[in-house]
Design a protein around this motif. Structure first.
Motif, mmCIF file in Angstrom:
data_model
loop_
_atom_site.group_PDB
_atom_site.id
_atom_site.type_symbol
_atom_site.label_atom_id
_atom_site.label_comp_id
_atom_site.label_asym_id
_atom_site.label_seq_id
_atom_site.Cartn_x
_atom_site.Cartn_y
_atom_site.Cartn_z
ATOM 1 N N GLY A 256 33.825 58.848 44.819
ATOM 2 C CA GLY A 256 35.767 59.200 44.925
ATOM 3 C C GLY A 256 35.690 59.707 46.654
ATOM 4 N N VAL A 257 34.739 60.224 46.891
ATOM 5 C CA VAL A 257 35.197 60.931 48.116
ATOM 6 C C VAL A 257 35.270 59.721 49.109
ATOM 7 C CG1 VAL A 257 34.540 62.597 49.971
ATOM 8 C CG2 VAL A 257 33.446 62.608 47.640
ATOM 9 N N LEU A 258 34.479 58.897 48.840
ATOM 10 C CA LEU A 258 33.896 57.987 49.702
ATOM 11 C C LEU A 258 35.698 56.628 49.687
ATOM 12 C CD1 LEU A 258 30.467 56.334 49.396
ATOM 13 C CD2 LEU A 258 31.552 58.129 51.148
ATOM 14 N N ASP A 259 36.528 57.343 48.498
ATOM 15 C CA ASP A 259 37.052 56.430 48.655
ATOM 16 C C ASP A 259 38.367 57.587 48.402
ATOM 17 O OD1 ASP A 259 36.501 53.799 47.078
ATOM 18 O OD2 ASP A 259 36.483 55.191 45.353
ATOM 19 N N GLU A 260 38.345 58.263 49.665
ATOM 20 C CA GLU A 260 39.755 58.985 50.070
ATOM 21 C C GLU A 260 39.645 58.891 50.782
ATOM 22 O OE1 GLU A 260 38.142 63.033 47.273
ATOM 23 O OE2 GLU A 260 38.433 62.895 49.622
ATOM 24 N N GLU A 261 41.295 58.805 51.616
ATOM 25 C CA GLU A 261 41.733 58.415 52.974
ATOM 26 C C GLU A 261 40.752 58.649 54.138
ATOM 27 O OE1 GLU A 261 46.034 58.245 53.140
ATOM 28 O OE2 GLU A 261 45.827 58.775 55.409
ATOM 29 N N GLY A 262 40.799 60.531 53.899
ATOM 30 C CA GLY A 262 40.241 60.737 55.546
ATOM 31 C C GLY A 262 37.999 59.428 55.297
ATOM 32 N N ALA A 263 38.284 59.003 54.000
ATOM 33 C CA ALA A 263 36.724 58.760 54.357
ATOM 34 C C ALA A 263 36.827 57.305 54.403
ATOM 35 C CB ALA A 263 35.960 58.266 53.036
ATOM 36 N N ARG A 264 37.951 56.901 54.791
ATOM 37 C CA ARG A 264 37.930 55.318 55.144
ATOM 38 C C ARG A 264 38.798 55.078 56.032
ATOM 39 N NH1 ARG A 264 42.117 52.815 52.163
ATOM 40 N NH2 ARG A 264 42.569 55.416 51.376
ATOM 41 N N GLU A 265 39.746 56.130 56.883
ATOM 42 C CA GLU A 265 41.054 55.867 57.781
ATOM 43 C C GLU A 265 40.222 56.293 59.266
ATOM 44 O OE1 GLU A 265 44.357 55.278 56.900
ATOM 45 O OE2 GLU A 265 44.318 53.841 54.855
ATOM 46 N N GLY A 266 39.906 55.978 60.495
ATOM 47 C CA GLY A 266 40.354 56.594 61.135
ATOM 48 C C GLY A 266 38.925 56.536 62.221
ATOM 49 N N ARG A 267 38.703 57.296 63.277
ATOM 50 C CA ARG A 267 36.777 56.674 64.040
ATOM 51 C C ARG A 267 35.498 57.721 62.419
ATOM 52 N NH1 ARG A 267 37.455 56.181 69.283
ATOM 53 N NH2 ARG A 267 35.411 56.817 69.715
ATOM 54 N N ALA A 268 34.345 56.829 62.681
ATOM 55 C CA ALA A 268 33.481 57.195 61.606
ATOM 56 C C ALA A 268 33.160 58.398 62.125
ATOM 57 C CB ALA A 268 32.505 55.248 62.710
ATOM 58 N N VAL A 269 33.253 58.973 63.546
ATOM 59 C CA VAL A 269 32.868 60.738 63.835
ATOM 60 C C VAL A 269 33.509 60.977 62.241
ATOM 61 C CG1 VAL A 269 34.036 60.877 65.392
ATOM 62 C CG2 VAL A 269 31.957 61.758 65.321
ATOM 63 N N ASP A 270 35.064 60.776 62.198
ATOM 64 C CA ASP A 270 35.695 61.832 61.831
ATOM 65 C C ASP A 270 35.724 61.249 60.389
ATOM 66 O OD1 ASP A 270 36.673 63.243 63.616
ATOM 67 O OD2 ASP A 270 38.357 61.346 64.274
ATOM 68 N N ARG A 271 35.217 60.599 60.127
ATOM 69 C CA ARG A 271 34.773 60.133 58.751
ATOM 70 C C ARG A 271 33.833 60.733 58.002
ATOM 71 N NH1 ARG A 271 34.583 54.335 57.568
ATOM 72 N NH2 ARG A 271 34.744 53.943 60.170
ATOM 73 N N LEU A 272 33.165 60.654 58.862
ATOM 74 C CA LEU A 272 31.571 61.246 58.129
ATOM 75 C C LEU A 272 31.438 62.629 58.291
ATOM 76 C CD1 LEU A 272 28.287 60.867 58.500
ATOM 77 C CD2 LEU A 272 28.126 61.259 60.320
#
Lengths: 197, 197
Positions: B71-87
Motif C-alpha cells: 500500500g505504501v508503494l501506491d501512495e502519492e509520496g512513493a509515486r511522484e517526485g524524484r526517486a531519492v525522495d520517493r525512496l
C-alpha cells in the motif's frame, strides 16, 4: 565406518559446530540431546564424554561470538583516536566478526533467555551495546556525529543493520556480495548515509 | 463465562490477533490447532467455524502485513517526485507500517517457507524488495544517492535496519522511543548517516 571410528574423529570444536547448526535450525529449546546425537552421528554418551549437556554447548558457542565482539573493543582501532573513528572501526570489525563467525553470532542474536546461559548471553550483549552507545555519545559530544538521534536508539539501528547481515550473508565464493563489500557498505551507509550532499 | 459466551465474543479479527501471537511465540511449524484453541480459549471446532485451518490464519496475517507494505508503494509520496525522495518516503512509511502492524509484520519477517503460504509470502517480500531496489537504482542514476554501494545490497541493509525495529519496539506509552522518533531516526541514519560533514 564403525561408531567408534566416528567418535574418534570428533573434537570438541567439530561437535560444537554441529550443535550450533542444530540450535539455529530447531531453536535451543527445541533441541534435545537426541537431536544432537543424530546430527553428529555419535552416541549421546560420546557427547557426554565432551560436555555436561546442551547448555554447556550453548555456553561455548555464544562465548565464541561474545569473545569475538568484545575482542574488537580491545583492538587498537577501538581504543585510540577520536570517538567517531573508533565507532566506525567497531562498526566495520563487528560486521567482519559476524561474517567470520556467522553461525556463532547468529545463535547469539537468537538467544531469548530461558536458561542461565541465555540470560547471561543477553546481559553480555547488552553490555556490548552499552559500550558502543558510550562511544556514540562521546562522538556526538565531540561534534563529529549527529546529536539529534538518541544514542541508544542510534546504537539499536546501527546494530540492527549490522546484525541483519546474518540473515542472508553466506561465506561462499558464489554469494552475491563479498565480505569486504558488505563491510564497506555497512560503514558507508551508517556513517555517510545514502543521500549525496 | 460459558464457552458459548466466550465463542460469541470472537471475531475473525480477534482470532487472527491471538493466532499471530502464538505463531510468533511458538513458530508457525510448532503451532497446532490445539495450541490455538487453548490460547484463544475456544474449541477447535469454533476455530474451524471461522477458518479452514492454521494455514488460512497465516495467510490472512501475512496478507495484512504485505498489504500494508505494498500500500505504501501506491501512495502519492512513493509515486511522484524524484526517486531519492520517493525512496525516503517509502523508508519512513515502511517503518511506520511495521510499528502500526507490529505483530503482523514481525510474523512476515519470520516466515521461512515450508508451506505454499510461506513460500508465497517470501516471494511477495522479494517483490517488494525488488521495487525498492529499482527506486534505489533510479536515485543513483539521478546522481542523488551514492552509487558505490550495489542497489541490492543497499536495499538489504536499509530493510535490515528498518526490520530490526520489530525486535525491540513496543507501542506503549512507556516504550523508550516514540514511533515518530524511531521513524525520524531511521530516515536520518539511512539517508544522511551518523557522521557530520
Amino acid at each position: 565406518m564403525t561408531s567408534t571410528a566416528k567418535r574418534d574423529t570428533y573434537t570438541p570444536e567439530s561437535l560444537l559446530a554441529v550443535a550450533v547448526e542444530v540450535f539455529i535450525e530447531r531453536g535451543y529449546d527445541g533441541t534435545s540431546m537426541e537431536h544432537l546425537s543424530k546430527a553428529a552421528g555419535i552416541s549421546k554418551s560420546s557427547i557426554y564424554h565432551h560436555v555436561r549437556g546442551k547448555e554447556e554447548l550453548l555456553h561455548r558457542a555464544v562465548s565464541r561470538a561474545l569473545n569475538g565482539l568484545f575482542g574488537v573493543l580491545d583492538e587498537e582501532g577501538a581504543r585510540e583516536g577520536r570517538a567517531v573513528d573508533r565507532l566506525e572501526y567497531v562498526t566495520r570489525r563487528s560486521t567482519e566478526v559476524l561474517m567470520a563467525d556467522l553461525p556463532y553470532v547468529t545463535l547469539l542474536l537468537r538467544v531469548r533467555g530461558n536458561t542461565d546461559t541465555e540470560r547471561w548471553a543477553m546481559e553480555r550483549r547488552r553490555q556490548f551495546d552499552h559500550r558502543v552507545a558510550l562511544l556514540l555519545t562521546q562522538a556526538a559530544a565531540d561534534g563529529d556525529i549527529r546529536s539529534d538521534v538518541d544514542a541508544r536508539l542510534a546504537t539499536r539501528l546501527l546494530f540492527g543493520m549490522i546484525n541483519s547481515v546474518s540473515e542472508w550473508y553466506r561465506p561462499t565464493a558464489r554469494g552475491p556480495h563479498s565480505g569486504a563489500e558488505v563491510a564497506d557498505a555497512v560503514v558507508a551507509m551508517a556513517f555517510a548515509g545514502l543521500r549525496l550532499p
